[in-house]
Every structure is written in C-alpha cells, then in structure tokens.
Design a protein around this motif. Sequence first.
Motif, PDB file in Angstrom:
ATOM      1  N   LEU A  22     -38.247  12.211  17.444  1.00  0.00           N
ATOM      2  CA  LEU A  22     -37.076  13.038  17.788  1.00  0.00           C
ATOM      3  C   LEU A  22     -37.221  14.687  17.599  1.00  0.00           C
ATOM      4  N   THR A  23     -37.911  14.694  16.042  1.00  0.00           N
ATOM      5  CA  THR A  23     -38.277  15.969  15.508  1.00  0.00           C
ATOM      6  C   THR A  23     -39.418  16.503  16.292  1.00  0.00           C
ATOM      7  N   HIS A  24     -40.470  15.694  16.630  1.00  0.00           N
ATOM      8  CA  HIS A  24     -41.539  16.273  17.451  1.00  0.00           C
ATOM      9  C   HIS A  24     -41.008  16.692  18.936  1.00  0.00           C
ATOM     10  N   ALA A  25     -40.071  16.176  19.609  1.00  0.00           N
ATOM     11  CA  ALA A  25     -39.619  16.550  20.848  1.00  0.00           C
ATOM     12  C   ALA A  25     -38.902  18.016  20.393  1.00  0.00           C
ATOM     13  N   VAL A  26     -38.152  17.992  19.472  1.00  0.00           N
ATOM     14  CA  VAL A  26     -37.537  19.398  19.365  1.00  0.00           C
ATOM     15  C   VAL A  26     -38.414  20.241  19.126  1.00  0.00           C
ATOM     16  N   MET A  27     -39.551  20.075  18.214  1.00  0.00           N
ATOM     17  CA  MET A  27     -40.494  21.196  17.825  1.00  0.00           C
ATOM     18  C   MET A  27     -41.288  21.462  19.242  1.00  0.00           C
TER      19      MET A  27
END
Length: 389
Positions: free
Chosen positions: A258-263
């Motif tokens: 999830l955090t990777h997609a946000v970044m």
Amino acid sequence: MKGQVTVIVAAGGSSSRMGFDKLFCPIGGKSALRRSVEAFCGRPDVRGVVVAARRERLKDVEKELEGLPDILAVTAGGAQRQDSVLAALAVCPDTPYIAVHDAARPFVSREVIDRVFQKAFETGAAAPAVPVKDTVKYAPGGEWVKETPDRRTLYAVQTPQVFRVDLYRRALQSAQGREATDDCMLLEAAGIPVALSEGDYANYKITTPEDIPKEVRPMRVGHGYDVHRLTEGRELILGGEHIPFEKGLLGHSDADVLTHAVMDALLGAAALGDIGMHFPDSDPAYAGADSVQLLKKVAALLRQKGWRPVNLDATIVCQRPRLAPWLPAMRERLAAALALSPDGVNIKATTEEGLGFTGSGEGVAAHCVAMLEKSAPGEKETLVERRRL
C-alpha cells in the motif's frame, strides 16, 4: 481623455507577512507584479506606468516587466509609501492625474479602473471601495470593545486611487512626515475631499499566503500501482500497520504494498520517476526498510520541488485477511507521514471474488491516485504540517 493619467505602481513593500516576495508570486503563469502592471497597459487614458520598487529589487523588477508596453520607468522607492510615490512623481510625465496602485492587487478589473478614473475626472480625487461585510469593533489596545461603528457607513478602500496631481502634491507638502497606509489619508489630512467609486471584492490585496487563490495554483494527479507475493515467514505490513496473519509480503524492504503504491502515485504526479529510482532493491541500505519512513523521504523531496499533497485515494486488493478493522489506523499513519489531515487520505479494501493471483491468495496488490498542488514560493507550513512533522 487620452493620456490624462500616469499610473504609479507601488511595489516597495517588504512582504514581511508573506515570508517571501509576493510581487513575484506566480498566479496563473504570471507574477502578481506583472498582472498588476498589465491592467493599465494599452489604455488610451493612460500615458504610461512608473513602478516604484525597493532599490535592491530594481533589476529583478525590470526583468519581470520586460516586453510590456507603456513602462516609463522603474525607480527606487522610499522608506514610506508617500516617499515612494514622490520618487515616482519625479520621473512622471506632465499629466493632470496620477493613479496609485498596489502591486499586490493583481486582480483589479478594467471595470473598477474605468469607474474610479471617471469619478476622479469628475471630482479631482477618488478611490474604489466596497462595503464592509463584517461588524467592526473599535477596541483600543485590542482587549475591550469601546464602540461598534455603524457598518452601513464603513467601506474598505482599494486601489487604484486617482488624484489630480496638484491636489496630491499639496497633500504631500502638508503631510509633514505623517505615515499613511493609503494615499487617500494624505488628502483627507489636508482637508481635500475624496470620492468613492464602486470597487470589487475580487480586487483584494495579497498579504498572506492564504490570499493566493488555490484555483490558479498548478495541480497534478498521479497513479501508483504495486503488487507483492504472499509467503510464509514474513510479517504482513500494510500502510505501516502490522496485520496478524500466517503469511507476509515478499520484498527487499518491508514489502508494504500500500505505501509503495502511495509513493509511486506521489512521485508520478510530480514527474519524479518511481520508487525503484529512489530506493532501488539492489541497494542493501533498503533491505528490510520501513516503507513509511521512505514515504516521509518522498514527502520531503516533494517539498524541495515545490509540491505538496492535497489528497490521496488508495485501494488494497486482498482476498485474505479481512482488512476493514485496520483501515483507520493505516489512514492515520499515512496522513501523519505526509503532514496531511486524515480527511485527505482515503483507503479502501476489496477482494477479487477468488479471481486472479490476488483472489487465489498468492499476493496483494494496491492502487493509489494522488493529487498535488504547487506551493507558493517560500510558503510556510500549515498548522497541520507543524503538528505532524
């Protein structure tokens, strides 16, 4: 009346309440200064424009106004507003009227200028004004109210303020060093009446960063997508939260999909590549890295480039486990990392009804759409940002 007015644009303010020079603040692709000056260029009733600026900014102002017609001079202003106008008067051509306009009022309309010019031609001295909307209290010292003036008699004065040159010179001579926040005050103190014309609430002065309209700030949208395989022997971390489950996500870092997609969404919106460019899996420094900490680095990079997140909307695609109980905590954690209010972060979870690799439980995917806005140059952090960082 052709060529009756010389316009003096007062551009000598210190911008102390802005934290940066508001004259060069970009508004729809042009600086506030250029917009303010352009409003008077090409008018048949204007002989030309003289700009009074701080001595140390003269070259910057001249460069900013390159190519504009009707620029007569850029001259150094003085310590007070009337000193700057007097310095500009010294290089003005011999016209019957002068108009003094704030460089920090870039939204003045042709209609406002037409009305105040006409009123000044009729009366000798005029300024645009709008009725005060709020009830005003008179409170010397700022603690106890002494009286409440009748709001129906109160007007907020604007610029350009237009005067017969002989009246303005007489007012300057009688000012005797008196400081005035606008030019009408000088005439009033000299007993010279000033008429009001119809102003416009849109003709406001840029004083603080909040005065810069968001609708003219550049906006960007980016999309991020990431997927990681589920495997035994790893922790399941999503949005910085540790989710109890028999499997975790495989990856070089903590594999927080999830955090990777946000970044990736944020980097994409700012045209700054992707997380692989900034945090490559070939670099041992990022082995087992906390992705939320990497997100904070992305936020810092955006600030360096003049961008800040407005909001993001993310979807986690996961068959198992059920993620709904963890979504509020993910939202809070990601919002804190980005110095956003939680209202600016939305996270959803869905399944694929047993279809595909996510439906079969082989992995977890995440999508994110993020919006950025361009910060005003030097704009200070908001209250939310100061609390979060």
